[in-house]
Design a protein around this motif. Structure first.
Motif, PDB file in Angstrom:
ATOM      1  N   THR A 126      -8.698  26.118  -6.540  1.00  0.00           N
ATOM      2  CA  THR A 126      -9.202  24.761  -6.326  1.00  0.00           C
ATOM      3  C   THR A 126      -8.047  23.772  -6.219  1.00  0.00           C
ATOM      4  O   THR A 126      -8.017  22.934  -5.315  1.00  0.00           O
ATOM      5  CB  THR A 126     -10.165  24.355  -7.461  1.00  0.00           C
ATOM      6  OG1 THR A 126     -11.259  25.296  -7.506  1.00  0.00           O
ATOM      7  CG2 THR A 126     -10.714  22.953  -7.259  1.00  0.00           C
ATOM      8  N   VAL A 127      -7.082  23.867  -7.120  1.00  0.00           N
ATOM      9  CA  VAL A 127      -5.928  22.960  -7.082  1.00  0.00           C
ATOM     10  C   VAL A 127      -5.095  23.211  -5.830  1.00  0.00           C
ATOM     11  O   VAL A 127      -4.653  22.277  -5.162  1.00  0.00           O
ATOM     12  CB  VAL A 127      -5.074  23.108  -8.358  1.00  0.00           C
ATOM     13  CG1 VAL A 127      -3.789  22.290  -8.253  1.00  0.00           C
ATOM     14  CG2 VAL A 127      -5.871  22.693  -9.588  1.00  0.00           C
ATOM     15  N   SER A 128      -4.913  24.471  -5.479  1.00  0.00           N
ATOM     16  CA  SER A 128      -4.139  24.815  -4.281  1.00  0.00           C
ATOM     17  C   SER A 128      -4.804  24.260  -3.024  1.00  0.00           C
ATOM     18  O   SER A 128      -4.146  23.670  -2.169  1.00  0.00           O
ATOM     19  CB  SER A 128      -3.996  26.336  -4.177  1.00  0.00           C
ATOM     20  OG  SER A 128      -3.300  26.685  -3.011  1.00  0.00           O
ATOM     21  N   HIS A 129      -6.100  24.439  -2.933  1.00  0.00           N
ATOM     22  CA  HIS A 129      -6.848  23.932  -1.776  1.00  0.00           C
ATOM     23  C   HIS A 129      -6.791  22.412  -1.704  1.00  0.00           C
ATOM     24  O   HIS A 129      -6.746  21.831  -0.622  1.00  0.00           O
ATOM     25  CB  HIS A 129      -8.304  24.406  -1.839  1.00  0.00           C
ATOM     26  CG  HIS A 129      -9.123  23.928  -0.687  1.00  0.00           C
ATOM     27  ND1 HIS A 129      -9.985  22.859  -0.798  1.00  0.00           N
ATOM     28  CD2 HIS A 129      -9.189  24.338   0.598  1.00  0.00           C
ATOM     29  CE1 HIS A 129     -10.555  22.644   0.364  1.00  0.00           C
ATOM     30  NE2 HIS A 129     -10.101  23.518   1.237  1.00  0.00           N
ATOM     31  N   ALA A 130      -6.770  21.749  -2.850  1.00  0.00           N
ATOM     32  CA  ALA A 130      -6.706  20.287  -2.889  1.00  0.00           C
ATOM     33  C   ALA A 130      -5.385  19.786  -2.323  1.00  0.00           C
ATOM     34  O   ALA A 130      -5.336  18.732  -1.690  1.00  0.00           O
ATOM     35  CB  ALA A 130      -6.892  19.786  -4.322  1.00  0.00           C
ATOM     36  N   GLY A 131      -4.325  20.541  -2.568  1.00  0.00           N
ATOM     37  CA  GLY A 131      -3.016  20.153  -2.055  1.00  0.00           C
ATOM     38  C   GLY A 131      -2.618  18.755  -2.471  1.00  0.00           C
ATOM     39  O   GLY A 131      -2.762  18.364  -3.626  1.00  0.00           O
ATOM     40  N   ALA A 132      -2.125  17.974  -1.517  1.00  0.00           N
ATOM     41  CA  ALA A 132      -1.652  16.615  -1.783  1.00  0.00           C
ATOM     42  C   ALA A 132      -2.780  15.583  -1.766  1.00  0.00           C
ATOM     43  O   ALA A 132      -2.573  14.436  -2.156  1.00  0.00           O
ATOM     44  CB  ALA A 132      -0.603  16.225  -0.747  1.00  0.00           C
ATOM     45  N   ASN A 133      -3.973  15.970  -1.340  1.00  0.00           N
ATOM     46  CA  ASN A 133      -5.064  15.009  -1.152  1.00  0.00           C
ATOM     47  C   ASN A 133      -5.463  14.215  -2.397  1.00  0.00           C
ATOM     48  O   ASN A 133      -5.790  13.047  -2.271  1.00  0.00           O
ATOM     49  CB  ASN A 133      -6.280  15.708  -0.552  1.00  0.00           C
ATOM     50  CG  ASN A 133      -6.011  16.138   0.867  1.00  0.00           C
ATOM     51  OD1 ASN A 133      -5.596  15.343   1.695  1.00  0.00           O
ATOM     52  ND2 ASN A 133      -6.228  17.413   1.157  1.00  0.00           N
ATOM     53  N   PRO A 134      -5.476  14.801  -3.597  1.00  0.00           N
ATOM     54  CA  PRO A 134      -5.894  14.000  -4.754  1.00  0.00           C
ATOM     55  C   PRO A 134      -4.770  13.195  -5.410  1.00  0.00           C
ATOM     56  O   PRO A 134      -4.871  12.806  -6.563  1.00  0.00           O
ATOM     57  CB  PRO A 134      -6.462  15.041  -5.705  1.00  0.00           C
ATOM     58  CG  PRO A 134      -5.708  16.273  -5.406  1.00  0.00           C
ATOM     59  CD  PRO A 134      -5.419  16.227  -3.925  1.00  0.00           C
ATOM     60  N   CYS A 135      -3.678  12.951  -4.697  1.00  0.00           N
ATOM     61  CA  CYS A 135      -2.556  12.150  -5.197  1.00  0.00           C
ATOM     62  C   CYS A 135      -1.907  12.737  -6.448  1.00  0.00           C
ATOM     63  O   CYS A 135      -1.911  12.118  -7.511  1.00  0.00           O
ATOM     64  CB  CYS A 135      -2.976  10.703  -5.464  1.00  0.00           C
ATOM     65  SG  CYS A 135      -3.619   9.859  -4.020  1.00  0.00           S
ATOM     66  N   PRO A 136      -1.343  13.934  -6.336  1.00  0.00           N
ATOM     67  CA  PRO A 136      -0.677  14.515  -7.496  1.00  0.00           C
ATOM     68  C   PRO A 136       0.562  13.718  -7.895  1.00  0.00           C
ATOM     69  O   PRO A 136       1.089  12.985  -7.066  1.00  0.00           O
ATOM     70  CB  PRO A 136      -0.309  15.917  -7.021  1.00  0.00           C
ATOM     71  CG  PRO A 136      -0.352  15.891  -5.549  1.00  0.00           C
ATOM     72  CD  PRO A 136      -1.263  14.775  -5.146  1.00  0.00           C
ATOM     73  N   PRO A 137       0.974  13.866  -9.140  1.00  0.00           N
ATOM     74  CA  PRO A 137       0.518  14.855 -10.109  1.00  0.00           C
ATOM     75  C   PRO A 137      -0.858  14.502 -10.670  1.00  0.00           C
ATOM     76  O   PRO A 137      -1.144  13.353 -10.947  1.00  0.00           O
ATOM     77  CB  PRO A 137       1.580  14.841 -11.199  1.00  0.00           C
ATOM     78  CG  PRO A 137       2.250  13.519 -11.084  1.00  0.00           C
ATOM     79  CD  PRO A 137       2.122  13.093  -9.653  1.00  0.00           C
ATOM     80  N   THR A 138      -1.667  15.522 -10.797  1.00  0.00           N
ATOM     81  CA  THR A 138      -3.057  15.352 -11.176  1.00  0.00           C
ATOM     82  C   THR A 138      -3.297  15.679 -12.643  1.00  0.00           C
ATOM     83  O   THR A 138      -2.443  16.239 -13.326  1.00  0.00           O
ATOM     84  CB  THR A 138      -3.958  16.276 -10.334  1.00  0.00           C
ATOM     85  OG1 THR A 138      -3.563  17.627 -10.557  1.00  0.00           O
ATOM     86  CG2 THR A 138      -3.870  15.949  -8.858  1.00  0.00           C
ATOM     87  N   ILE A 139      -4.473  15.330 -13.074  1.00  0.00           N
ATOM     88  CA  ILE A 139      -5.024  15.827 -14.323  1.00  0.00           C
ATOM     89  C   ILE A 139      -6.193  16.696 -13.899  1.00  0.00           C
ATOM     90  O   ILE A 139      -7.022  16.283 -13.090  1.00  0.00           O
ATOM     91  CB  ILE A 139      -5.471  14.688 -15.245  1.00  0.00           C
ATOM     92  CG1 ILE A 139      -4.253  13.822 -15.606  1.00  0.00           C
ATOM     93  CG2 ILE A 139      -6.157  15.235 -16.492  1.00  0.00           C
ATOM     94  CD1 ILE A 139      -4.587  12.539 -16.298  1.00  0.00           C
ATOM     95  N   VAL A 140      -6.225  17.915 -14.389  1.00  0.00           N
ATOM     96  CA  VAL A 140      -7.252  18.871 -13.995  1.00  0.00           C
ATOM     97  C   VAL A 140      -8.210  19.053 -15.166  1.00  0.00           C
ATOM     98  O   VAL A 140      -7.820  19.524 -16.230  1.00  0.00           O
ATOM     99  CB  VAL A 140      -6.624  20.223 -13.582  1.00  0.00           C
ATOM    100  CG1 VAL A 140      -7.704  21.204 -13.146  1.00  0.00           C
ATOM    101  CG2 VAL A 140      -5.582  20.020 -12.481  1.00  0.00           C
ATOM    102  N   GLY A 141      -9.459  18.654 -14.956  1.00  0.00           N
ATOM    103  CA  GLY A 141     -10.492  18.838 -15.954  1.00  0.00           C
ATOM    104  C   GLY A 141     -11.297  20.072 -15.608  1.00  0.00           C
ATOM    105  O   GLY A 141     -11.711  20.243 -14.463  1.00  0.00           O
ATOM    106  N   VAL A 142     -11.497  20.940 -16.587  1.00  0.00           N
ATOM    107  CA  VAL A 142     -12.235  22.184 -16.373  1.00  0.00           C
ATOM    108  C   VAL A 142     -13.393  22.240 -17.368  1.00  0.00           C
ATOM    109  O   VAL A 142     -13.187  22.061 -18.569  1.00  0.00           O
ATOM    110  CB  VAL A 142     -11.324  23.423 -16.542  1.00  0.00           C
ATOM    111  CG1 VAL A 142     -12.108  24.708 -16.294  1.00  0.00           C
ATOM    112  CG2 VAL A 142     -10.109  23.336 -15.620  1.00  0.00           C
ATOM    113  N   GLY A 143     -14.591  22.473 -16.862  1.00  0.00           N
ATOM    114  CA  GLY A 143     -15.765  22.679 -17.699  1.00  0.00           C
ATOM    115  C   GLY A 143     -16.223  24.112 -17.538  1.00  0.00           C
ATOM    116  O   GLY A 143     -16.386  24.592 -16.415  1.00  0.00           O
ATOM    117  N   ILE A 144     -16.397  24.797 -18.648  1.00  0.00           N
ATOM    118  CA  ILE A 144     -16.800  26.208 -18.624  1.00  0.00           C
ATOM    119  C   ILE A 144     -18.036  26.369 -19.491  1.00  0.00           C
ATOM    120  O   ILE A 144     -18.033  25.986 -20.660  1.00  0.00           O
ATOM    121  CB  ILE A 144     -15.684  27.138 -19.152  1.00  0.00           C
ATOM    122  CG1 ILE A 144     -14.383  26.916 -18.386  1.00  0.00           C
ATOM    123  CG2 ILE A 144     -16.126  28.595 -19.096  1.00  0.00           C
ATOM    124  CD1 ILE A 144     -13.179  27.619 -19.007  1.00  0.00           C
ATOM    125  N   GLY A 145     -19.074  26.950 -18.917  1.00  0.00           N
ATOM    126  CA  GLY A 145     -20.278  27.254 -19.683  1.00  0.00           C
ATOM    127  C   GLY A 145     -21.396  26.258 -19.432  1.00  0.00           C
ATOM    128  O   GLY A 145     -21.348  25.449 -18.515  1.00  0.00           O
TER     129      GLY A 145
END
Length: 179
Positions: A73-92
């Motif tokens: 997901t982060v790789s596919h996003a590439g530069a589009n979300p204005c990195p450096p990003t914060i990645v939030g992950v929800g599991i369950g």
């Protein structure tokens, strides 16, 4: 009006007519014990939101499947979300609960980690792997693609493993207060 936020909400996803006042807002709430009211406001642009994703993994995919999905997901996003990003992950939880948790995870301070040692280790591993992608600030390359990977989890059904990734740009803003 005084926050200098672009008026970017449309009243309907099909007719695309702008409301010109950023309403209606998306509001999530949780009932908690006590008599206090705690509010968090998190204005979020759609450059990063558009690069968020959700996948209903099979339980047999396990941690390797979770890691692969987050990195993809982060790789596919590439530069589009204005990195450096914060990645939030929800599991369950369920599909919608995982998505909610991934967005809520963006509110955790950069540099903090989960209280669960297993999840904290997964956060560190994912941050390391994310930064190895070499996307870097603004997509110009480098070793800082993400500032943090924050994970929140929820109980789930034995037959499921929902995982959501919500990406926040480098300017992931939020304010909080008690009433």
């Amino acid at each position: 009006e005084k926050g200098y936020l672009r008026k970017s909400v449309v009243r309907d996803p099909i007719d695309r007519v702008n409301t010109k006042d950023n309403t209606p807002a998306i509001i999530h709430y949780e009932m908690v014990p006590g008599d206090a009211f705690h509010i968090v406001v998190a204005p979020k642009g759609f450059g990063s939101e558009n690069k968020s994703d959700l996948k209903m993994l099979m339980p047999s995919d396990g941690v390797p499947g979770i890691k692969q999905f987050v990195i993809d997901t982060v790789s596919h996003a590439g530069a589009n979300p204005c990195p450096p990003t914060i990645v939030g992950v929800g599991i369950g939880g369920t599909m919608e609960r995982a998505a909610y948790l991934s967005k809520k995870a963006l509110l955790r301070p950069v540099g903090s980690e989960s209280h669960d040692p297993t999840i904290a280790q997964l956060e560190r591993e994912l941050l390391n792997e994310t930064n190895k992608l070499g996307i870097g600030p603004c997509g110009f390359g480098g070793s800082t693609t993400a500032l943090a990977v924050n994970i929140l989890t929820n109980a789930t059904h034995i037959a499921g493993l929902p995982v959501a990734v919500n990406i926040g740009c480098h300017a992931t803003r939020h304010a909080k207060g008690d009433l």
